[in-house]
Design an enzyme around this catalytic site. Structure first.
Site, PDB file in Angstrom:
ATOM      1  N   ASP A   7      37.628  66.537  59.431  1.00 17.47           N
ATOM      2  CA  ASP A   7      39.390  65.285  59.477  1.00 17.47           C
ATOM      3  C   ASP A   7      38.806  64.642  60.446  1.00 17.47           C
ATOM      4  O   ASP A   7      39.390  65.363  61.791  1.00 17.47           O
ATOM      5  CB  ASP A   7      40.534  66.439  58.744  1.00 17.47           C
ATOM      6  CG  ASP A   7      41.706  65.377  58.647  1.00 17.47           C
ATOM      7  OD1 ASP A   7      40.989  63.757  59.123  1.00 17.47           O
ATOM      8  OD2 ASP A   7      42.417  65.697  58.435  1.00 17.47           O
ATOM      9  N   CYS A  35      39.753  58.604  57.717  1.00 21.00           N
ATOM     10  CA  CYS A  35      41.226  57.611  57.595  1.00 21.00           C
ATOM     11  C   CYS A  35      40.446  56.844  57.927  1.00 21.00           C
ATOM     12  O   CYS A  35      40.972  55.160  57.936  1.00 21.00           O
ATOM     13  CB  CYS A  35      42.549  58.175  58.806  1.00 21.00           C
ATOM     14  SG  CYS A  35      42.012  58.052  60.508  1.00 21.00           S
TER      15      CYS A  35
END
Length: 82
Positions: A7, A35
């Protein structure tokens, strides 16, 4: 079966992390949470393309994309998680 879950920050994975993931012999699945679709795309190319600088037979094969899922955690905005 060894699975890695990453991540990374918006900038994507560091070059050394990309190399470590590619060079881990027993790693056969990678889950990439992002993201930033742009850095995800750049890292996906680096993870899924053969090494240009090491054409040796001992080089591990690149990852193969299996599935991508966009998740709308920010409705009514331009942001998304992938």
């Amino acid at each position: 079966n060894v699975v890695a879950i990453v991540d990374p920050p918006r900038a994507g994975l560091h070059e050394r992390v990309l190399r470590a993931l590619r060079d881990t012999r027993h790693l056969n699945r990678l889950v990439y949470v992002s993201c930033n679709p742009q850095s995800l795309a750049e890292n996906a190319v680096q993870l899924c393309m053969p090494y240009e600088d090491e054409p040796s037979a001992s080089a591990l094969p690149p990852f193969k994309p299996v599935k991508a899922v966009a998740v709308d955690l920010f409705p009514h905005s331009k942001h998304c998680e992938a």
